[in-house]
Write a protein that holds these residues in place. Structure first.
Motif, PDB file in Angstrom:
ATOM      1  N   TRP B  44       0.804  -1.230   0.000  1.00  0.00           N
ATOM      2  CA  TRP B  44       0.000   0.000   0.000  1.00  0.00           C
ATOM      3  C   TRP B  44       0.835   1.279   0.000  1.00  0.00           C
ATOM      4  N   GLY B  45       2.082   1.200   0.470  1.00  0.00           N
ATOM      5  CA  GLY B  45       2.946   2.389   0.418  1.00  0.00           C
ATOM      6  C   GLY B  45       3.093   2.908  -1.008  1.00  0.00           C
ATOM      7  N   PRO B  46       3.713   2.108  -1.881  1.00  0.00           N
ATOM      8  CA  PRO B  46       3.887   2.532  -3.283  1.00  0.00           C
ATOM      9  C   PRO B  46       2.556   2.755  -4.019  1.00  0.00           C
ATOM     10  N   ALA B  47       1.567   1.906  -3.732  1.00  0.00           N
ATOM     11  CA  ALA B  47       0.280   2.024  -4.435  1.00  0.00           C
ATOM     12  C   ALA B  47      -0.402   3.341  -4.094  1.00  0.00           C
ATOM     13  N   ALA B  48      -0.357   3.736  -2.810  1.00  0.00           N
ATOM     14  CA  ALA B  48      -0.993   4.987  -2.388  1.00  0.00           C
ATOM     15  C   ALA B  48      -0.315   6.178  -3.039  1.00  0.00           C
ATOM     16  N   LYS B  49       1.004   6.098  -3.141  1.00  0.00           N
ATOM     17  CA  LYS B  49       1.779   7.187  -3.755  1.00  0.00           C
ATOM     18  C   LYS B  49       1.364   7.334  -5.218  1.00  0.00           C
ATOM     19  N   LYS B  50       1.263   6.207  -5.874  1.00  0.00           N
ATOM     20  CA  LYS B  50       0.931   6.216  -7.297  1.00  0.00           C
ATOM     21  C   LYS B  50      -0.477   6.765  -7.538  1.00  0.00           C
ATOM     22  N   LEU B  51      -1.413   6.399  -6.663  1.00  0.00           N
ATOM     23  CA  LEU B  51      -2.801   6.826  -6.849  1.00  0.00           C
ATOM     24  C   LEU B  51      -3.103   8.155  -6.169  1.00  0.00           C
ATOM     25  N   GLY B  52      -2.146   8.681  -5.429  1.00  0.00           N
ATOM     26  CA  GLY B  52      -2.346   9.955  -4.754  1.00  0.00           C
ATOM     27  C   GLY B  52      -3.368   9.915  -3.629  1.00  0.00           C
ATOM     28  N   VAL B  53      -3.362   8.837  -2.880  1.00  0.00           N
ATOM     29  CA  VAL B  53      -4.265   8.764  -1.732  1.00  0.00           C
ATOM     30  C   VAL B  53      -3.444   8.563  -0.452  1.00  0.00           C
ATOM     31  N   GLN B  54      -4.104   8.827   0.688  1.00  0.00           N
ATOM     32  CA  GLN B  54      -3.455   8.607   1.976  1.00  0.00           C
ATOM     33  C   GLN B  54      -3.964   7.291   2.553  1.00  0.00           C
ATOM     34  N   ILE B  55      -3.093   6.609   3.284  1.00  0.00           N
ATOM     35  CA  ILE B  55      -3.507   5.366   3.928  1.00  0.00           C
ATOM     36  C   ILE B  55      -3.407   5.520   5.437  1.00  0.00           C
ATOM     37  N   LYS B  56      -4.504   5.188   6.106  1.00  0.00           N
ATOM     38  CA  LYS B  56      -4.478   5.174   7.568  1.00  0.00           C
ATOM     39  C   LYS B  56      -4.499   3.711   7.991  1.00  0.00           C
ATOM     40  N   GLU B  57      -3.450   3.276   8.700  1.00  0.00           N
ATOM     41  CA  GLU B  57      -3.364   1.865   9.086  1.00  0.00           C
ATOM     42  C   GLU B  57      -4.000   1.613  10.441  1.00  0.00           C
ATOM     43  N   GLU B  58      -4.703   0.492  10.509  1.00  0.00           N
ATOM     44  CA  GLU B  58      -5.197   0.042  11.811  1.00  0.00           C
ATOM     45  C   GLU B  58      -4.895  -1.441  11.920  1.00  0.00           C
ATOM     46  N   THR B  59      -4.835  -1.937  13.138  1.00  0.00           N
ATOM     47  CA  THR B  59      -4.576  -3.373  13.280  1.00  0.00           C
ATOM     48  C   THR B  59      -5.658  -4.025  14.141  1.00  0.00           C
ATOM     49  N   ALA B  60      -5.907  -5.288  13.855  1.00  0.00           N
ATOM     50  CA  ALA B  60      -6.877  -6.054  14.647  1.00  0.00           C
ATOM     51  C   ALA B  60      -6.467  -7.505  14.633  1.00  0.00           C
ATOM     52  N   ASP B  61      -6.743  -8.210  15.719  1.00  0.00           N
ATOM     53  CA  ASP B  61      -6.444  -9.642  15.786  1.00  0.00           C
ATOM     54  C   ASP B  61      -7.460 -10.431  14.979  1.00  0.00           C
ATOM     55  N   ASN B  62      -8.698 -10.000  15.059  1.00  0.00           N
ATOM     56  CA  ASN B  62      -9.752 -10.741  14.385  1.00  0.00           C
ATOM     57  C   ASN B  62     -10.526  -9.820  13.447  1.00  0.00           C
ATOM     58  N   ALA B  63     -10.269  -9.979  12.154  1.00  0.00           N
ATOM     59  CA  ALA B  63     -10.888  -9.108  11.153  1.00  0.00           C
ATOM     60  C   ALA B  63     -12.410  -9.233  11.158  1.00  0.00           C
ATOM     61  N   LEU B  64     -12.910 -10.441  11.431  1.00  0.00           N
ATOM     62  CA  LEU B  64     -14.367 -10.640  11.435  1.00  0.00           C
ATOM     63  C   LEU B  64     -15.043  -9.767  12.491  1.00  0.00           C
ATOM     64  N   ASP B  65     -14.398  -9.655  13.653  1.00  0.00           N
ATOM     65  CA  ASP B  65     -14.957  -8.824  14.718  1.00  0.00           C
ATOM     66  C   ASP B  65     -15.057  -7.365  14.291  1.00  0.00           C
ATOM     67  N   VAL B  66     -14.019  -6.899  13.579  1.00  0.00           N
ATOM     68  CA  VAL B  66     -14.012  -5.512  13.100  1.00  0.00           C
ATOM     69  C   VAL B  66     -15.203  -5.284  12.176  1.00  0.00           C
ATOM     70  N   LEU B  67     -15.401  -6.214  11.235  1.00  0.00           N
ATOM     71  CA  LEU B  67     -16.503  -6.072  10.283  1.00  0.00           C
ATOM     72  C   LEU B  67     -17.854  -6.122  10.991  1.00  0.00           C
ATOM     73  N   ARG B  68     -17.998  -7.080  11.925  1.00  0.00           N
ATOM     74  CA  ARG B  68     -19.272  -7.220  12.636  1.00  0.00           C
ATOM     75  C   ARG B  68     -19.611  -5.918  13.354  1.00  0.00           C
ATOM     76  N   LEU B  69     -18.595  -5.334  13.983  1.00  0.00           N
ATOM     77  CA  LEU B  69     -18.800  -4.096  14.743  1.00  0.00           C
ATOM     78  C   LEU B  69     -19.169  -2.946  13.812  1.00  0.00           C
ATOM     79  N   GLU B  70     -18.372  -2.751  12.758  1.00  0.00           N
ATOM     80  CA  GLU B  70     -18.565  -1.575  11.904  1.00  0.00           C
ATOM     81  C   GLU B  70     -19.818  -1.697  11.043  1.00  0.00           C
ATOM     82  N   VAL B  71     -19.983  -2.844  10.389  1.00  0.00           N
ATOM     83  CA  VAL B  71     -21.145  -3.015   9.517  1.00  0.00           C
ATOM     84  C   VAL B  71     -22.408  -3.128  10.362  1.00  0.00           C
ATOM     85  N   GLY B  72     -22.286  -3.832  11.499  1.00  0.00           N
ATOM     86  CA  GLY B  72     -23.439  -4.027  12.374  1.00  0.00           C
ATOM     87  C   GLY B  72     -23.954  -2.729  12.959  1.00  0.00           C
TER      88      GLY B  72
END
Lengths: 301, 348
Positions: B44-72
């Protein structure tokens, strides 16, 4: 004389009413002192427990149902896991009693300064991490471990014995952890025994063994029962030790609860298991409490 | 008065519009560790530079939990999320992911089965068979049939305390052709057949492993003679000089992937980002950071991956052919049921 009596009894009656009021007030004040404590208990024990019951009654689709309990009844493995959990806990209690009672008796018989030394030996492993102790047992017991190397080096066995990853290793590891918790209340009870009673028995011609069986042991029994209950209830909730030393061959309830969460993300299923474990434990606790009361009343008579 | 407020509003909206066009910020959720570090450097470093966007990184142990929380809770912040293919199949079937727009994402060079409806693979790893080279010094086992053959290859075994990948291995051992494995598993009898096959090996299984660290240790200590497990751990043990070897033959290939959260405000940008990050160049670069294999087969032609590295990567042309790509949709549909039967078998 006779004219004075009614008045005196009247005053006395007034007084007793006051005294009763005082007593009630005192009870109320001391109850008020325990209020913060009760609130903490309510907040940290009752509310989570209620929440557990509440969650267990909801299915995976978020609607109220008994499907979590239905699954436990239907699934062949759940009954086996409950049996395994209680078996392992009971075996741990037995091992603690067999090792702990003679050891506590021994410490109790020592003069105070030397008994401190042995007590420290009991308490020392208490301060080491659960995880470290489980892995230490693995180092000793596994196929290429120290015990098997020594046994094979001495020619006792040709093939390595299966010491790790089974019920034996699990109970051994749990006994190691629970022993101090068992010995402390037992030792407490033994210390409270009036030595004059032992001497009295001896002076009446009882042998040492007879005194131990008929006088000492019955007096220590409530302490032994308390220790055993403590060990049993705590053993029901073990996770790390069976997970490491059982090697997947010993599945206890806590492991299944963790799996319900990590594998299925199903809080309801995990809660239902928690509720059942809680109910079974409470029932056993009530049962053993009754037994203990009988023991105590028999001791008094 | 009213007009001026309206004008101010329009002006503000216009400014907001230009601001976001200049620096769109995409939120990317990663599992952390080497994946995050390497991803930042080559994906995402090089890709963001190429597309001119910013990337905000976050980390989670369980991606499913993140989705359940945000989408839910209807408050989607995460645009792109890294998860296992299996998790993505579950999340997709539960309506928590946007379908991948394969008009925007070029996955033509990918290993078949690793660019799914709801996620695009990043790297692959394999569940394989490893054995103790001292125990089997004369002849090494080479297939799952050998793993089950305790007469020809006597010794203690270890399998995972989880049905994942183990049921596929059991059917391969039972003589099912790789292309038919999920056909057989599609029926209840097929599932029972796989479980029964594992049950038949139980007397020789001394440990059920539950983590990669554990099966690595079991092999290094010589606690078991043969085990199932992940290729990376065995490669590490082998390089450290342990009596361990493994084969990719009949391995089960699985992967982690990029997915887009349902309701993401930057859906189109996210697809473009994923397209950039899926290039042969990007995927080849990631092998410098993690010991997983690139899924875009073009990565092996970029010259970035050395011949020695290629030989041990699970997705290289010479290794991947011998493996079965795990059907994540089958797992998403059948996981609960299969795990239940597996546990019944394990505790019996």
């Amino acid at each position: 004389m006779t004219a004075l009596n009614p008045a005196a009894s009247l005053r006395e009656a007034d007084n007793s009413a006051h005294l009763a009021w005082d007593a009630r007030l005192e009870r109320l004040v001391s109850f008020a002192f325990t209020l913060p404590c009760l609130m903490v208990v309510a907040l940290c024990v009752l509310v989570p427990c209620a929440w557990l019951f509440f969650l267990s009654a909801y299915g995976a689709d978020g609607r109220m149902s008994l499907e979590n309990y239905q699954r436990i009844v239907d699934g062949a493995s759940y009954a086996r896991i409950f049996v395994t959990t209680f078996q392992v806990a009971l075996a741990t209690v037995v091992a603690c009693v067999v090792i702990g009672v003679p050891f506590a008796t021994f410490i109790n018989s020592l003069p105070p300064r030397r008994s401190v030394l042995f007590l420290a030996a009991v308490l020392l492993p208490f301060w080491t991490s659960l995880l470290v102790r489980a892995y230490a047992w693995l180092v000793l017991l596994q196929r290429t471990g120290i015990v098997n190397s020594v046994l094979m080096g001495l020619g006792v066995t040709n093939a390595p014995l299966e010491l790790a990853f089974n019920h034996f290793a699990t109970v051994l590891g749990m006994t190691h952890i629970m022993l101090p918790i068992f010995i402390l209340p037992v030792l407490g009870a033994m210390r409270n025994i009036d030595r004059a009673l032992i001497r009295a028995a001896a002076s009446m011609g009882a042998t040492r063994g007879y005194t131990f069986r008929k006088v000492f042991l019955p007096l220590a029994a409530p302490g032994i029962a308390a220790g055993a209950i403590l060990v049993f209830v705590m053993s029901l909730g073990f996770y790390v030790t069976p997970a490491i030393l059982g090697g997947g061959n010993v599945t206890v309830i806590s492991m299944r609860i963790a799996r319900s969460l990590s594998n299925y993300s199903n809080w309801g299923a995990a809660s239902a298991l928690g509720v059942l474990l809680l109910v079974f434990t409470a029932l056993l606790f009530a049962l053993s409490y009754g037994v203990q009361r009988i023991l105590l009343s028999r001791q008094r008579s | 008065m009213r007009g001026s407020i309206l004008a101010a509003g329009i002006l503000a909206a216009a400014f907001a519009g230009t601001a976001s066009a200049e620096e769109t910020t995409l939120t990317l959720n990663t599992p952390g560790g080497a994946v995050q570090e390497g991803g930042r450097a080559v994906l995402w470093g090089p890709a963001a530079k190429k597309l001119g966007v910013q990337i905000k990184e976050e980390t989670a142990d369980n991606a499913l939990d993140v989705l359940r929380l945000e989408v839910g809770s209807n408050s989607v912040k995460t645009d792109i999320i890294i998860m296992s293919g299996y998790q993505a199949a579950i999340a997709g079937s539960q309506g928590m992911l946007e379908p991948i727009d394969y008009k925007a994402v070029d996955a033509s060079g990918f290993l078949p089965g690793t660019a799914a409806p709801y996620c695009v693979g990043i790297y692959g790893y394999a569940a394989v068979m490893a054995w103790n080279t001292k125990t089997y010094a004369k002849e090494a086992p080479s297939s799952w049939a050998d793993f089950w053959n305790v007469e020809k290859f006597p010794g203690k075994r270890s399998m995972r305390a989880d049905a994942e990948a183990q049921v596929e291995m059991a059917l391969l051992a039972d003589g099912v052709a790789p292309q038919d494995v999920y056909k057989v598993l599609g029926t209840e009898d097929g599932i029972k057949r796989a479980i029964a096959k594992i049950a038949s090996l139980k007397p020789s299984i001394s440990v059920w492993w539950s983590s990669g660290a554990q099966h690595g240790q079991l092999m290094k200590d010589g606690e078991v003679d043969m085990t199932t497990g992940w290729n990376g751990r065995f490669q590490t043990a082998k390089e450290a000089g342990g009596p361990v070897n493994y084969t990719y033959n009949q391995g089960i290939l699985t992967y982690d992937c990029f997915a887009v959260t349902k309701g993401s405000a930057h859906k189109a940008e996210a697809m473009k980002m994923i397209n950039e990050m899926s290039s042969a160049q990007s995927q080849a670069g990631l092998t410098k950071y993690v010991s997983y294999g690139p899924l875009n087969q073009g990565a092996y032609k970029t010259g970035i991956i050395s011949k020695e590295a290629e030989a041990v990567l699970p997705t290289s042309p010479s290794n991947s052919g011998a493996m079965l790509v795990q059907d994540i949709d089958w797992w998403a549909k059948n996981n609960d049921h299969v795990q239940q039967l597996f546990e019944d078998m394990m505790t019996e």
